[in-house]
Design a protein around this motif. Structure first.
Motif: not given
Length: 341
Positions: A164-190
């Motif tokens: 849903m956030g990806s669609v909103l970014a496409q429509q409101l910010a005119d971004i063709e392929r929005p970069r989607v990320a998960l908020l976490n306590v670190g960037e490492e997979d563990i």
């Protein structure tokens, strides 16, 4: 195509009708191609018509509502006992296709409960999310969700938020392929809890989403991602913390600029720069959280919103209605689900 109609809950919010009516008048004057339905106490609303031109008055309808959902009222009480409230009526107007979107600054829990009951969620969506647009260092806006609709989220719900956030970014910010990320306590997979790790895998398995992995809290404002997904507890804390920091910065600049003659002189010289900084971090312009995932457009304004802040929430409603955001989300969800089969 007929004119859009936006329904406004005039009675909700901490500051009541005066602030919301002032914002409504501004929107009515600035959007001559939009009709407005003002829901609330007719005796309170009617006097504002005298502030409008005859052509503007023709675009305004007043719907008298006898009841008000109080800010501290339990959602179940609003659902069962406030069937003639202004909050319920604006949502009913959207449900009945008499309005293209609605805006309320009232009780968040009640608004969510009434919206779910009356509008229902789109097929493929378990729970709606409160989503807002936040500033970044590059002056682009990042979509952040959930901002407090659901404190506990399953991996599936987090994944739906990303779509849903990806669609909103496409429509409101005119971004063709929005970069989607998960908020976490670190960037490492563990790093992260079980829900975040499971959601991470769901995103990796979905080719229709431009998923870039984990981001940390400070990455929200660095233009690292276009969409940042988290649960409602964490998202609400992040939102309120950022708003508090923005207000601190603004107040500190004002305080230091008035300390003595020299500081006042320097502030006057630097006024254009200070105004630009103020406009970029002022929380008012980011007011208006979309309750997305529903079969209609519902915008939640801060309860303590100023006139300008509520006006921006109305603008958000108009923008989403013009973009037909629920239809775009429905199409995207169906596409992603088919790709997973």
């Amino acid at each position: 195509m007929s004119k859009l109609t936006i329904a406004l809950d005039i009675m909700g919010g901490d500051h009541g009708p005066p602030v919301i009516l002032s914002a409504a008048v501004k929107a009515i004057q600035n959007y001559p191609d939009v009709n407005f339905n003002l829901c609330g106490d007719e005796a309170v609303i009617s006097p504002i018509l005298s502030r409008l031109t005859p052509s503007a008055r023709d675009r305004v309808e007043i719907t008298h509502c006898e009841q008000v959902v109080e800010m501290g009222e339990a959602p179940t009480s609003a659902l069962r006992h406030k069937k003639r409230s202004s909050m319920r009526r604006v949502i009913e107007l959207v449900e009945q296709k008499q309005a293209d979107a609605c805006v309320s600054a009232g009780n968040t829990g009640a608004l969510l409960t009434l919206s779910l009951y009356l509008l229902k969620t789109l097929s493929g969506i378990d729970r709606p999310a409160l989503v807002g647009m936040m500033p970044t260092a590059s002056h682009h806006k990042v979509v952040l969700l959930d901002l407090g609709a659901n404190v506990n989220c399953t991996p599936d719900i987090l994944f739906q938020y990303g779509v849903m956030g990806s669609v909103l970014a496409q429509q409101l910010a005119d971004i063709e392929r929005p970069r989607v990320a998960l908020l976490n306590v670190g960037e490492e997979d563990i790093k992260g809890n079980a829900q975040v790790k499971s959601a991470d895998q769901l995103f990796k398995d979905a080719p229709g989403i431009n998923y870039i992995g984990y981001v940390e809290g400070d990455d929200i404002f660095t233009d690292h991602a276009d969409v940042v997904v988290t649960d409602g507890f964490t998202g609400n804390v992040a939102l309120k913390s950022s708003e508090g920091l923005a207000k601190l910065v603004i107040n500190e600049v004002k305080r230091h600029s008035q300390r003595n003659f020299y500081s006042r002189l320097m502030a006057k010289i630097a006024f254009p720069l200070l105004k630009s900084i103020y406009n970029s971090v002022n929380p008012d312009q980011y007011n208006g959280a979309s309750l997305i995932g529903l079969r209609g457009i519902v915008i939640k304004s801060h309860g303590n919103a100023s006139k300008d802040a509520f006006y921006y929430a109305i603008v958000q409603a108009i923008t989403e209605a013009r973009m037909q955001v629920p239809d775009k989300i429905k199409t995207k969800i169906e596409t992603v689900l088919l790709e997973q089969l």
